[in-house]
Design a protein around this motif. Structure first.
Motif, PDB file in Angstrom:
ATOM      1  N   ASN A 178       0.789  -1.256  -0.201  1.00 24.39           N
ATOM      2  CA  ASN A 178       0.004   0.079   0.081  1.00 24.39           C
ATOM      3  C   ASN A 178       0.808   1.266  -0.154  1.00 24.39           C
ATOM      4  OD1 ASN A 178      -2.482  -1.483   0.426  1.00 24.39           O
ATOM      5  ND2 ASN A 178      -2.152  -1.868   2.436  1.00 24.39           N
ATOM      6  N   THR A 179       2.025   0.988   0.115  1.00 20.86           N
ATOM      7  CA  THR A 179       3.023   2.310   0.103  1.00 20.86           C
ATOM      8  C   THR A 179       3.185   2.943  -1.168  1.00 20.86           C
ATOM      9  OG1 THR A 179       4.592   1.230   1.850  1.00 20.86           O
ATOM     10  CG2 THR A 179       5.488   3.087   0.599  1.00 20.86           C
ATOM     11  N   ASP A 180       3.033   4.267  -1.270  1.00 16.41           N
ATOM     12  CA  ASP A 180       3.134   4.694  -2.807  1.00 16.41           C
ATOM     13  C   ASP A 180       4.728   5.471  -3.193  1.00 16.41           C
ATOM     14  OD1 ASP A 180       0.269   4.933  -3.855  1.00 16.41           O
ATOM     15  OD2 ASP A 180       0.128   5.812  -1.806  1.00 16.41           O
ATOM     16  N   ILE A 181       5.309   5.861  -2.176  1.00 15.71           N
ATOM     17  CA  ILE A 181       6.648   6.322  -2.021  1.00 15.71           C
ATOM     18  C   ILE A 181       7.539   6.138  -1.023  1.00 15.71           C
ATOM     19  CG2 ILE A 181       7.821   8.682  -2.546  1.00 15.71           C
ATOM     20  CD1 ILE A 181       5.316   9.979  -3.481  1.00 15.71           C
ATOM     21  N   VAL A 182       8.687   5.653  -1.492  1.00 13.81           N
ATOM     22  CA  VAL A 182       9.832   5.555  -0.441  1.00 13.81           C
ATOM     23  C   VAL A 182      10.676   6.588  -0.477  1.00 13.81           C
ATOM     24  CG1 VAL A 182      11.571   4.186   0.636  1.00 13.81           C
ATOM     25  CG2 VAL A 182       9.409   3.067   0.135  1.00 13.81           C
ATOM     26  N   ILE A 183      11.083   7.308   0.479  1.00 11.23           N
ATOM     27  CA  ILE A 183      12.096   8.511   0.415  1.00 11.23           C
ATOM     28  C   ILE A 183      13.228   7.682   1.153  1.00 11.23           C
ATOM     29  CG2 ILE A 183      12.623  10.783   0.926  1.00 11.23           C
ATOM     30  CD1 ILE A 183      10.196  10.748  -0.532  1.00 11.23           C
ATOM     31  N   ALA A 184      14.514   7.433   0.204  1.00 14.09           N
ATOM     32  CA  ALA A 184      15.570   6.776   0.926  1.00 14.09           C
ATOM     33  C   ALA A 184      16.677   7.819   1.085  1.00 14.09           C
ATOM     34  CB  ALA A 184      16.112   5.668  -0.202  1.00 14.09           C
ATOM     35  N   GLY A 185      17.082   8.115   2.139  1.00 16.35           N
ATOM     36  CA  GLY A 185      18.319   8.642   2.539  1.00 16.35           C
ATOM     37  C   GLY A 185      19.642   7.779   2.581  1.00 16.35           C
ATOM     38  N   GLU A 186      20.451   8.230   3.332  1.00 17.31           N
ATOM     39  CA  GLU A 186      21.682   7.448   3.488  1.00 17.31           C
ATOM     40  C   GLU A 186      21.631   6.331   4.351  1.00 17.31           C
ATOM     41  OE1 GLU A 186      25.476   9.241   4.362  1.00 17.31           O
ATOM     42  OE2 GLU A 186      25.152  11.107   3.291  1.00 17.31           O
ATOM     43  N   ALA A 187      22.055   4.994   4.177  1.00 16.90           N
ATOM     44  CA  ALA A 187      21.772   3.731   4.938  1.00 16.90           C
ATOM     45  C   ALA A 187      20.505   3.658   5.033  1.00 16.90           C
ATOM     46  CB  ALA A 187      22.471   4.015   6.419  1.00 16.90           C
ATOM     47  N   ALA A 188      19.750   3.273   3.699  1.00 19.43           N
ATOM     48  CA  ALA A 188      18.316   3.072   3.840  1.00 19.43           C
ATOM     49  C   ALA A 188      17.914   1.796   4.072  1.00 19.43           C
ATOM     50  CB  ALA A 188      17.876   3.486   2.483  1.00 19.43           C
ATOM     51  N   GLY A 189      18.923   0.643   3.776  1.00 14.59           N
ATOM     52  CA  GLY A 189      18.892  -0.627   4.296  1.00 14.59           C
ATOM     53  C   GLY A 189      17.581  -1.304   3.798  1.00 14.59           C
ATOM     54  N   SER A 190      16.879  -2.364   4.604  1.00 13.78           N
ATOM     55  CA  SER A 190      16.114  -3.187   4.391  1.00 13.78           C
ATOM     56  C   SER A 190      14.711  -2.542   3.776  1.00 13.78           C
ATOM     57  CB  SER A 190      15.817  -4.019   5.356  1.00 13.78           C
ATOM     58  OG  SER A 190      15.174  -3.039   6.539  1.00 13.78           O
ATOM     59  N   LYS A 191      14.328  -1.489   4.376  1.00  9.81           N
ATOM     60  CA  LYS A 191      13.234  -0.772   3.855  1.00  9.81           C
ATOM     61  C   LYS A 191      13.462  -0.534   1.904  1.00  9.81           C
ATOM     62  CE  LYS A 191      11.697   1.160   7.929  1.00  9.81           C
ATOM     63  NZ  LYS A 191      11.217   2.331   8.905  1.00  9.81           N
ATOM     64  N   TYR A 192      14.413   0.149   1.938  1.00  7.68           N
ATOM     65  CA  TYR A 192      14.958   0.261   0.428  1.00  7.68           C
ATOM     66  C   TYR A 192      14.838  -0.877  -0.323  1.00  7.68           C
ATOM     67  CZ  TYR A 192      17.637   1.135  -3.648  1.00  7.68           C
ATOM     68  OH  TYR A 192      17.843   1.232  -5.078  1.00  7.68           O
ATOM     69  N   ASP A 193      15.456  -1.989   0.082  1.00  5.02           N
ATOM     70  CA  ASP A 193      15.212  -3.367  -0.715  1.00  5.02           C
ATOM     71  C   ASP A 193      13.810  -3.751  -1.074  1.00  5.02           C
ATOM     72  OD1 ASP A 193      18.119  -3.348  -0.554  1.00  5.02           O
ATOM     73  OD2 ASP A 193      18.106  -4.500   1.262  1.00  5.02           O
ATOM     74  N   LYS A 194      13.024  -3.582  -0.062  1.00  6.20           N
ATOM     75  CA  LYS A 194      11.826  -4.316   0.283  1.00  6.20           C
ATOM     76  C   LYS A 194      11.105  -3.216  -0.957  1.00  6.20           C
ATOM     77  CE  LYS A 194       7.808  -5.572   2.778  1.00  6.20           C
ATOM     78  NZ  LYS A 194       7.157  -5.583   4.152  1.00  6.20           N
ATOM     79  N   ALA A 195      11.299  -1.974  -0.782  1.00  7.01           N
ATOM     80  CA  ALA A 195      10.466  -1.041  -1.927  1.00  7.01           C
ATOM     81  C   ALA A 195      10.936  -1.706  -3.470  1.00  7.01           C
ATOM     82  CB  ALA A 195      10.902   0.279  -1.640  1.00  7.01           C
ATOM     83  N   VAL A 196      12.272  -1.859  -3.340  1.00  5.32           N
ATOM     84  CA  VAL A 196      12.478  -2.377  -4.952  1.00  5.32           C
ATOM     85  C   VAL A 196      11.990  -3.501  -5.384  1.00  5.32           C
ATOM     86  CG1 VAL A 196      14.604  -2.767  -6.310  1.00  5.32           C
ATOM     87  CG2 VAL A 196      14.949  -0.936  -4.710  1.00  5.32           C
ATOM     88  N   LYS A 197      11.850  -4.507  -4.246  1.00  2.00           N
ATOM     89  CA  LYS A 197      11.296  -5.618  -4.556  1.00  2.00           C
ATOM     90  C   LYS A 197       9.911  -5.673  -4.762  1.00  2.00           C
ATOM     91  CE  LYS A 197      10.795 -10.190  -2.473  1.00  2.00           C
ATOM     92  NZ  LYS A 197      11.135 -11.285  -1.183  1.00  2.00           N
ATOM     93  N   LEU A 198       9.178  -4.680  -4.290  1.00  2.00           N
ATOM     94  CA  LEU A 198       7.627  -4.515  -4.689  1.00  2.00           C
ATOM     95  C   LEU A 198       7.517  -3.451  -5.823  1.00  2.00           C
ATOM     96  CD1 LEU A 198       6.416  -4.192  -0.799  1.00  2.00           C
ATOM     97  CD2 LEU A 198       6.180  -6.223  -2.436  1.00  2.00           C
ATOM     98  N   GLY A 199       8.366  -3.022  -6.372  1.00  2.42           N
ATOM     99  CA  GLY A 199       8.229  -1.880  -7.460  1.00  2.42           C
ATOM    100  C   GLY A 199       7.681  -0.787  -6.966  1.00  2.42           C
ATOM    101  N   ILE A 200       8.036  -0.337  -5.713  1.00  2.19           N
ATOM    102  CA  ILE A 200       7.442   1.237  -5.315  1.00  2.19           C
ATOM    103  C   ILE A 200       8.401   2.017  -5.845  1.00  2.19           C
ATOM    104  CG2 ILE A 200       6.954   2.268  -3.230  1.00  2.19           C
ATOM    105  CD1 ILE A 200       6.367  -0.427  -1.850  1.00  2.19           C
ATOM    106  N   THR A 201       7.835   3.287  -5.947  1.00  2.47           N
ATOM    107  CA  THR A 201       8.589   4.441  -6.336  1.00  2.47           C
ATOM    108  C   THR A 201       9.581   4.862  -5.092  1.00  2.47           C
ATOM    109  OG1 THR A 201       6.642   5.285  -7.775  1.00  2.47           O
ATOM    110  CG2 THR A 201       8.569   6.864  -7.364  1.00  2.47           C
ATOM    111  N   VAL A 202      10.724   5.055  -5.621  1.00  3.63           N
ATOM    112  CA  VAL A 202      11.907   5.362  -4.676  1.00  3.63           C
ATOM    113  C   VAL A 202      12.387   6.891  -5.004  1.00  3.63           C
ATOM    114  CG1 VAL A 202      13.968   4.786  -3.512  1.00  3.63           C
ATOM    115  CG2 VAL A 202      12.380   2.899  -3.986  1.00  3.63           C
ATOM    116  N   TRP A 203      12.508   7.600  -4.122  1.00  6.89           N
ATOM    117  CA  TRP A 203      13.044   8.991  -4.148  1.00  6.89           C
ATOM    118  C   TRP A 203      14.392   9.027  -3.450  1.00  6.89           C
ATOM    119  CZ3 TRP A 203       8.273  12.863  -3.854  1.00  6.89           C
ATOM    120  CH2 TRP A 203       7.625  12.768  -4.931  1.00  6.89           C
TER     121      TRP A 203
END
Length: 667
Positions: A631-656
């Motif tokens: 249900n997440t629309d956008i993930v804002i990834a700063g430095e050391a984003a870690g597992s949340k970034y990986d999950k967003a990529v896996k789910l095809g969620i927009t990452v800024w």
């Protein structure tokens, strides 16, 4: 001695002293003892005292810091200082190489450099003279910190050639300097810096240059913004030429001809990182050929020809020497592991979270165990697991007590809760934590009322309820230890200023169970005044979007307490604002890119902190949550984003990245 003769001697002394500094601070190969440098510096100071009109900005005597600054002027970067897109694993790096090969073909060379964990700066030289230094800021506009940068001895005030260029790099604090600084601060009972990066950034933003001069900062230069008359065609040639000009570059960079060599370099420094005398948080990979860089070009916020590989969360092994219990403002009793100090991700850790009793039992963690510790998001230390194979038989099992460690009342486990809780409303530990929460930055934001000062006031029996904070008198505060005239005046001014906070700050500060920062703002905006919120019933509350049944129950129960009504009446009579004065979400969010979007913030932000970003997004109609889901629309990834970034990529969620967030907020 006539003026012309003095000028000749000054020029000669400056030349030899600058050479000595270059040998000592840049190439780490001093050719003379420190005493000889000091003698020549004293000669120069004597001549400049006699002939003050001959003092120039590039003189070694100007490194000690001058008068206090009134503030920092804004500096616009002619060429924006863009951030880099991030890679977190081998797949990301291979994808980066594949994208480049699709445009450039197979003939690509890369330059790999250590990503220094410091503060990005821009240095401008005109005709070989250092004329201006600035912070990165938002990438377009930074702050002029020239005076503080002059105090860093590895930054040459004069280049070996009369070049005009703007060069970029990272100012950092070596590990040894950081340890020494924190030791002094501990002796002076000052707050310790969390890590070398924070210490370096804090040092460069001091309005007293003498403080920056005392902090033993260092620099590595790694990029060029502008360079007139340069005909170099590769990044590696630029690094070599910068070094020949007397600028300090990191010698550990490497040119690679395949992505396999890049991965070898990354893997090597992932392992060897702890052995460096400074902190790094990743590896920067760049296409070497400048023409190929130009062909690849840029996205709106980052170059396509470079990427930053971020290290995974660092782990370390140490011994668990004890388990300490603390009581929070809601009565929850939390176990904290006391460790033999160990260095992780840039700071020395002596305490780590153990979460709760169930986790300790499940993982069979015992006092005396060797344990693995890591920092969640490179920030919060936590015990990951114990190493049972290293047990000697002397380890001791841990059992939670039946009584509150602060007041002796019975501990209870409420239905569906893992934690043990003290439900004594007069528990001193809860009262203390309640005060600390009330004055915190995200609540009433009373500057100068840190934990130590709150403890002083509480132990001196000057405060019993929140209202007492607004009755404090100057005379009684001056009687407290380490409370001088200036600090007391500043504290009272901060307390007075907090009266004007918008209602959501007060609601959050009251510490109503289940009501966090976001819910406090929703309630403040919905009801407008504290009086209307107090009158709200359960049915009204549960109809509000994002206010659930537990929250509604908690709110109704809280405001039914007679002591709460009395406290709020007192606060109102003392002049505390009881109305919502913040922006109306509906008025601002209709056409916002964040309207009705679910956003997750992860990693470290540089230009604005997590709470500021959250507040801005929510004011524009967005919903900020703590976990990534479908249900997440956008993930804002700063430095050391870690597992949340990986999950967003896996789910095809927009990452800024952070820069894309800032641009969206501007729009």
């Amino acid at each position: 001695m006539d003026k012309q003769k003095a000028q000749e001697q000054i020029n000669a002394l400056k030349e030899v002293l600058n050479q000595y500094s270059y040998e000592y601070y840049v190439v780490d190969k001093p050719t003379v003892p420190d005493a000889e440098y000091d003698v020549k510096l004293a000669e120069l100071q004597k001549l400049e005292t006699e002939y003050p009109e001959l003092v120039t900005a590039d003189s070694p005597t100007q490194r000690v810091g001058g008068a206090l600054l009134g503030g920092f002027e804004k500096v616009r970067h002619n060429v924006p200082m863009l951030s880099l897109s991030n890679a977190f694993n081998e797949t990301d790096l291979r994808d980066f190489a594949r994208r480049a090969e699709n445009v450039l073909g197979d003939h690509i060379s890369y330059v790999c450099e250590l990503k220094i964990d410091g503060l990005a700066v821009s240095l401008t030289y005109e005709e070989g003279k250092f004329v201006r230094g600035a912070t990165r800021g938002d990438g377009t506009v930074g702050e002029d910190i020239t005076v503080n940068l002059r105090t860093i001895r590895s930054i040459p005030l004069t280049l070996k050639e009369k070049e005009t260029l703007e060069v970029r790099g990272e100012v950092f604090m070596p590990k040894a300097s950081f340890d020494s600084l924190n030791k002094k601060r501990e002796e002076n009972e000052e707050e310790l810096f969390a890590n070398p990066r924070n210490a370096a950034a804090g040092s460069l933003r001091q309005l007293d240059p003498k403080i920056a001069a005392s902090r033993n900062l260092d620099v590595f230069l790694y990029a060029v913004g502008e360079w007139k008359n340069s005909d170099l065609t590769t990044h590696s040639a630029r690094l070599d030429t910068l070094k020949s000009l007397g600028l300090k570059t990191n010698p550990l960079w490497k040119k690679c001809t395949t992505i396999e060599e890049v991965l070898d370099y990354v893997n090597h420094w992932t392992t060897e990182r702890p052995n460096l005398p400074y902190e790094i948080d990743g590896i920067v990979i760049k296409i070497d050929d400048l023409n190929q860089q130009e062909e690849l070009g840029y996205t709106a916020k980052s170059p396509r020809w470079s990427i930053a590989y971020k290290f995974p969360a660092e782990e370390a092994m140490t011994k668990l020497t004890d388990i300490e219990l603390s009581v929070g403002r809601t009565g929850v009793v939390t176990p904290t592991g006391i460790l033999e100090p160990v260095r992780i991700a840039g700071s020395t850790v002596g305490r780590a979270s153990l979460h709760n009793e169930d986790l300790i039992r499940e993982q069979d963690i015992r006092i005396g165990d060797f344990v693995v510790v890591k920092k969640a998001g490179d920030i919060i230390p936590k015990v990951v697991r114990s190493i049972h194979e290293k047990r000697t038989g002397d380890e001791v099992e841990f059992h939670m007590p039946e009584k509150c460690p602060a007041c002796g009342a019975d501990l209870v486990r409420l239905e569906e809760e893992v934690a043990l809780r003290c439900i004594n409303p007069n528990c001193p530990a809860q009262l203390m934590e309640g005060f600390i929460h009330f004055v915190s930055r995200n609540a009433m934001n009373i500057d100068g009322l840190g934990e130590k000062v709150v403890m002083q006031l509480f132990n001196a029996e000057l405060i019993h309820t929140m209202a007492d904070l607004y009755r404090l008198e100057k005379e009684e505060l001056l009687e407290l230890e380490r409370m001088g005239e200036k600090s007391v005046t500043n504290l009272l001014n901060a307390i007075e200023a907090s009266k004007q906070n918008s209602l959501e700050k007060l609601i959050f500060g009251l510490g109503i169970r289940f009501i966090g920062e976001k819910a406090a703002r929703i309630l403040a905006e919905e009801f407008g005044t504290m009086e209307k919120l107090q009158e709200a019933n359960y049915e009204e509350l549960v109809t509000i979007d994002e206010i659930g049944e537990k929250m509604a129950d908690s709110i109704v129960q809280y405001f039914s307490e007679e002591k709460v009504s009395k406290l709020l009446n007192e606060l109102s009579e003392l002049g505390i604002n009881m109305e919502y004065t913040g922006p109306k979400r509906a008025a601002q969010s209709a056409d916002s890119i964040f309207a009705d979007k679910t956003v997750v913030l992860t990693g470290k932000m540089e230009s604005l902190n997590r709470n500021e970003a959250k507040e801005k997004i929510e004011s524009l109609g967005g919903k900020v949550t703590g976990s990534v889901s479908k249900n997440t629309d956008i993930v804002i990834a700063g430095e050391a984003a870690g597992s949340k970034y990986d999950k967003a990529v896996k789910l095809g969620i927009t990452v800024w990245n952070e820069e894309e967030l800032i641009e969206a907020l501007k729009d």
